[in-house]
Design an enzyme around this catalytic site. Structure first.
Site, mmCIF file in Angstrom:
data_model
loop_
_atom_site.group_PDB
_atom_site.id
_atom_site.type_symbol
_atom_site.label_atom_id
_atom_site.label_comp_id
_atom_site.label_asym_id
_atom_site.label_seq_id
_atom_site.Cartn_x
_atom_site.Cartn_y
_atom_site.Cartn_z
ATOM 1 N N ASP A 49 52.147 53.858 -26.884
ATOM 2 C CA ASP A 49 51.685 55.326 -26.810
ATOM 3 C C ASP A 49 50.488 55.574 -26.680
ATOM 4 O O ASP A 49 49.629 54.722 -26.095
ATOM 5 C CB ASP A 49 52.052 55.569 -28.573
ATOM 6 N N ASP A 51 48.262 59.119 -27.437
ATOM 7 C CA ASP A 51 47.396 59.662 -28.673
ATOM 8 C C ASP A 51 47.327 59.104 -29.914
ATOM 9 O O ASP A 51 48.243 58.555 -30.383
ATOM 10 C CB ASP A 51 48.206 61.099 -28.756
ATOM 11 N N GLU A 96 55.094 65.626 -39.689
ATOM 12 C CA GLU A 96 55.078 64.471 -38.827
ATOM 13 C C GLU A 96 54.762 63.300 -39.515
ATOM 14 O O GLU A 96 55.520 62.013 -39.455
ATOM 15 C CB GLU A 96 54.310 64.579 -37.459
ATOM 16 N N SER A 164 54.319 58.831 -23.803
ATOM 17 C CA SER A 164 53.418 59.722 -24.608
ATOM 18 C C SER A 164 54.419 61.241 -24.679
ATOM 19 O O SER A 164 54.752 61.780 -23.861
ATOM 20 C CB SER A 164 52.297 60.248 -24.011
ATOM 21 N N ALA A 165 54.325 61.569 -25.950
ATOM 22 C CA ALA A 165 54.782 63.013 -26.262
ATOM 23 C C ALA A 165 53.572 63.927 -26.237
ATOM 24 O O ALA A 165 53.872 65.048 -26.484
ATOM 25 C CB ALA A 165 55.337 63.029 -27.719
ATOM 26 N N LYS A 213 61.576 59.413 -28.595
ATOM 27 C CA LYS A 213 61.347 58.287 -27.516
ATOM 28 C C LYS A 213 62.452 57.668 -27.139
ATOM 29 O O LYS A 213 62.314 57.277 -25.904
ATOM 30 C CB LYS A 213 59.902 57.861 -28.027
ATOM 31 N N ASP A 238 51.352 54.529 -32.977
ATOM 32 C CA ASP A 238 50.697 54.983 -34.225
ATOM 33 C C ASP A 238 51.742 55.471 -35.187
ATOM 34 O O ASP A 238 51.269 55.904 -36.200
ATOM 35 C CB ASP A 238 49.543 55.508 -34.045
HETATM 36 P P1 TMP Z 1 51.780 60.577 -28.539
HETATM 37 O O1 TMP Z 1 53.182 60.329 -28.095
HETATM 38 O O2 TMP Z 1 50.847 60.368 -27.207
HETATM 39 O O3 TMP Z 1 51.218 59.830 -29.607
HETATM 40 O O4 TMP Z 1 51.391 62.243 -28.678
HETATM 41 C C1 TMP Z 1 52.033 63.000 -29.606
HETATM 42 C C2 TMP Z 1 50.951 63.546 -30.560
HETATM 43 O O5 TMP Z 1 50.474 64.833 -30.363
HETATM 44 C C3 TMP Z 1 51.781 63.817 -31.962
HETATM 45 O O6 TMP Z 1 50.926 62.553 -32.943
HETATM 46 C C4 TMP Z 1 51.189 65.006 -32.464
HETATM 47 C C5 TMP Z 1 50.057 65.453 -31.579
HETATM 48 N N1 TMP Z 1 50.240 66.863 -31.335
HETATM 49 C C6 TMP Z 1 49.222 67.532 -31.323
HETATM 50 O O7 TMP Z 1 48.264 67.151 -31.575
HETATM 51 N N2 TMP Z 1 49.119 69.092 -30.985
HETATM 52 C C7 TMP Z 1 50.113 69.621 -30.768
HETATM 53 O O8 TMP Z 1 50.168 70.705 -30.434
HETATM 54 C C8 TMP Z 1 51.459 68.752 -30.434
HETATM 55 C C9 TMP Z 1 52.665 69.752 -30.174
HETATM 56 C C10 TMP Z 1 51.482 67.567 -30.855
HETATM 57 MG MG MG Z 2 50.355 58.710 -30.806
#
Ligand code: TMP
Ligand code: MG
Length: 297
Positions: A49, A51, A96, A164-165, A213, A238
């Site tokens: 992942d 973030d 979340e 990554s989301a 995912k 995470d």
């Molecule tokens: P990841 O899959 O790389 O961890 O990214 C997703 C993360 O992004 C998730 O933990 C929530 C975060 N997120 C924000 O910080 N701000 C936002 O506006 C959105 C839609 C998600």
């Molecule tokens: Mg993450």
């Protein structure tokens, strides 16, 4: 049980004996690491992942921005948009990470969050040529030890799939500016679609959020030829949703999952220990993944 560790682990991978490292079944972790080591680098792939997994959760007591939050810059969006995106974060982020709600319950709410944020971003007519500057001005930060992690995988020609989301264009800029966007790196994420003049007009493809995912893994990762024939997976995440990132790996043999537990530690500890093989509590470094990799490869 958690307090018990074998002499073997202590001497071979001392990083696993730190008190911030929690394991449900230490012997299973050891067996998996040994099996991966025997199979060699040619059979290994790493799925991570981005973030809060490859990036830090906080630095000097301040939250480090996610790829979405990096876009919160006057070069890209106005004050009104900032306020709206922050309000959405304050509403949906607690959902979340809420341990009392199931993934099924969270799923439609995550779709709602991502969709609203992406619509707001599109309204702002974000310019592609401003993204690099926004990343430079941000406090984005990869975890300590990131360079060893990325460089080692590149040297050993082990594919690294970053799943990554977040926002793919921003993610690429972050790793580029940190000089670790090596040829073995593959990315599945939400990418921006710009018109001919370089203005954001949509997001490409199927939306990826924290709890879908698995679908992305089946439709995208399964098709990446570089990942095929590598049945051993080291998975880093995470969020509990990150555990499905390896669902596209057909005929997998050994999977070792490492979960960073950054926030709401006491409330989520039990579910993390039950779900990840190794849980790292408030660890802002790549020390444990690096130690495991050093041992396997
Ligand atoms: P990841 O899959 O790389 O961890 O990214 C997703 C993360 O992004 C998730 O933990 C929530 C975060 N997120 C924000 O910080 N701000 C936002 O506006 C959105 C839609 C998600
Ligand atoms: Mg993450």
């Amino acid at each position: 049980v958690l307090a018990i560790w074998h002499q073997l682990t202590k001497t071979e991978i001392p990083e696993l004996a730190k008190c911030s490292v929690l394991m449900r079944e230490r012997s299973r972790v050891e067996e998996t690491i040994h099996a991966m080591q025997r199979a060699g680098v040619g059979n290994l792939q790493v799925i991570s992942d981005f973030d809060m997994t490859l990036t830090r959760f906080a630095h000097n007591g301040k939250r480090v921005p996610t790829t979405h939050n990096i876009l919160d810059n006057r070069l890209l969006i106005n004050e009104d948009c900032t306020k709206k995106i922050r309000a959405l974060l304050n509403t949906y982020y607690p959902i979340e990470i809420d341990p009392s709600r199931s993934a099924e319950e969270k799923l439609p709410l995550m779709v709602e969050w991502w969709t609203k944020v992406h619509e707001l971003l599109i309204e702002q007519r974000i310019r592609k040529d401003m993204l690099a500057q926004a990343v430079k001005e941000s406090s984005a930060m990869l975890r300590d030890g990131y360079k060893v992690f990325f460089d080692h995988l590149a040297e050993q020609q082990i594919p690294l799939l970053i799943f990554s989301a977040g926002v793919g264009d921003v993610l690429e800029e972050v790793i580029q500016q940190n000089h670790v966007f090596h040829p073995n790196v593959h990315i599945i994420s939400n990418y921006m679609d710009f018109d001919q003049t370089g203005v954001l007009r949509a997001f490409k493809g199927q939306l990826i959020h924290t709890f879908n995912k698995r679908e992305g893994a089946l439709s995208h990762a399964a098709g990446l030829t570089e990942l095929q024939g590598r049945p051993n997976v080291l998975l880093l995440g995470d969020s509990l949703g990150d555990l499905t990132m390896a669902d596209g790996v057909s005929e997998h043999e050994n999977i070792l999952t490492i979960g960073f537990l950054n926030d709401q530690v006491e409330e989520r500890k039990e579910s993390y220990i039950n779900s990840f093989d190794i849980v790292l509590v408030k660890d802002e470094t790549m020390d444990v993944p690096n130690a495991v990799l050093r041992h396997i490869t």
